[in-house]
Design a protein around this motif. Structure first.
Motif, mmCIF file in Angstrom:
data_model
loop_
_atom_site.group_PDB
_atom_site.id
_atom_site.type_symbol
_atom_site.label_atom_id
_atom_site.label_comp_id
_atom_site.label_asym_id
_atom_site.label_seq_id
_atom_site.Cartn_x
_atom_site.Cartn_y
_atom_site.Cartn_z
ATOM 1 N N PHE A 113 6.561 12.782 0.909
ATOM 2 C CA PHE A 113 5.192 13.077 0.505
ATOM 3 C C PHE A 113 4.229 11.898 0.649
ATOM 4 C CE2 PHE A 113 7.963 15.842 -2.105
ATOM 5 C CZ PHE A 113 7.552 17.072 -1.600
ATOM 6 N N GLU A 114 4.761 10.687 0.775
ATOM 7 C CA GLU A 114 3.895 9.526 0.887
ATOM 8 C C GLU A 114 4.542 8.464 1.764
ATOM 9 O OE1 GLU A 114 3.470 8.796 -3.289
ATOM 10 O OE2 GLU A 114 5.190 7.433 -3.364
ATOM 11 N N SER A 115 3.730 7.535 2.236
ATOM 12 C CA SER A 115 4.194 6.440 3.084
ATOM 13 C C SER A 115 3.820 5.116 2.450
ATOM 14 C CB SER A 115 3.586 6.545 4.482
ATOM 15 O OG SER A 115 4.050 7.695 5.158
ATOM 16 N N PHE B 91 0.844 -1.195 0.000
ATOM 17 C CA PHE B 91 0.000 0.000 0.000
ATOM 18 C C PHE B 91 0.881 1.247 0.000
ATOM 19 C CE2 PHE B 91 -2.507 -3.192 2.235
ATOM 20 C CZ PHE B 91 -3.787 -3.026 1.727
ATOM 21 N N THR B 92 0.485 2.258 -0.765
ATOM 22 C CA THR B 92 1.143 3.565 -0.696
ATOM 23 C C THR B 92 0.066 4.614 -0.443
ATOM 24 O OG1 THR B 92 2.872 2.904 -2.253
ATOM 25 C CG2 THR B 92 2.587 5.264 -1.885
ATOM 26 N N TYR B 93 0.233 5.370 0.652
ATOM 27 C CA TYR B 93 -0.713 6.420 1.029
ATOM 28 C C TYR B 93 -0.026 7.777 1.011
ATOM 29 C CZ TYR B 93 -4.054 2.932 2.736
ATOM 30 O OH TYR B 93 -4.955 1.892 2.828
ATOM 31 N N LYS B 94 -0.783 8.794 0.648
ATOM 32 C CA LYS B 94 -0.275 10.158 0.717
ATOM 33 C C LYS B 94 -0.166 10.555 2.185
ATOM 34 C CE LYS B 94 -1.183 14.875 -0.919
ATOM 35 N NZ LYS B 94 -2.099 15.746 -1.696
ATOM 36 N N ASN B 95 0.943 11.204 2.547
ATOM 37 C CA ASN B 95 1.128 11.630 3.934
ATOM 38 C C ASN B 95 0.053 12.635 4.360
ATOM 39 O OD1 ASN B 95 3.355 10.025 4.301
ATOM 40 N ND2 ASN B 95 4.845 11.651 3.959
#
Length: 219
Positions: free
Chosen positions: A125-127, A91-95
């Motif tokens: 910028f993202e996690s 998963f990649t989420y925006k911070n």
């Protein structure tokens, strides 16, 4: 006063890609000489003929093989256990201001279960989270309201336990990634700590990835 061969050696030795290509005869020496001519001239502070640089490069290659390979080989040979995990989701989420709080709550709900695979890397910028497939629903519920940038399934990971000297060895990570690239394996994610290095790949590539990493010391 510094000599032309000394300058050439310094330029090549500080660039693992260049050094390896020269040692293995994969590079056009004349082209390389022209490329580094300005650097050499700036250092020795006088005009230098291409022929002199070519001669220095030709004399340098055998010495580079002696200097570079033993140290790197020693570190690669001492790589510890190789741990394989399958059925992973990426998963990649925006911070956001709430992302870390939700991440903490999720970890509390999971508890100290060592059977789960769970990594989180926070970028600017993202996690990114790579977790066991069995945690997929928990992640999606915990991060409700967060902006999902990307998601990938059917992934596996290979984790290397590294010797303590890995951080001092020039070209160590390059050596690993070069072998993976040459095998035609696409890397989905890389997770690294001081003494662990994890590659996340597609399920279809896991056997090949394990084989490449297991046999690195024989290259």
């Amino acid at each position: 006063m510094i000599t032309i061969p000394q300058v050439v050696e310094k330029i090549v030795s500080t660039q693992p890609f260049l050094a390896e290509a020269l040692v293995e005869g994969l590079i056009n020496v004349s082209s390389l000489a022209r490329k580094i001519q300005n650097q050499v001239e700036d250092t020795v502070k006088k005009p230098v003929k291409i022929g002199a640089i070519i001669m220095a490069l030709n004399r340098l290659a055998p010495n580079l093989e002696v200097k570079i390979n033993p140290g790197l080989k020693d570190v690669i040979t001492n790589v510890g256990d190789i741990i394989v995990r399958s059925n992973l989701v990426d998963f990649t989420y925006k911070n956001s201001n709430t992302l870390i709080e939700k991440h903490t709550e999720l970890l509390r709900s999971i508890g100290p279960n060592q059977e789960f695979f769970y990594t989180m890397v926070q970028g600017v910028f993202e996690s990114n989270l790579v977790v066991s497939g069995s945690l997929q629903q928990k992640v999606e519920e915990a991060f409700t309201g967060e902006e999902l940038v990307a998601k990938s399934e059917k992934l596996s990971s290979v984790t290397l336990k590294l010797p303590a000297t890995n951080s001092q060895q020039l070209g160590f990570y390059y050596f690993i990634l070069k072998n993976i690239a040459w095998a035609g394996i696409n890397i989905e994610e890389v997770v690294s700590t001081t003494n662990e290095f994890t590659l996340v790949v597609n399920d279809s590539d896991i056997d090949k990835t394990f084989s490449v990493l297991k046999n690195m010391g024989n290259n």
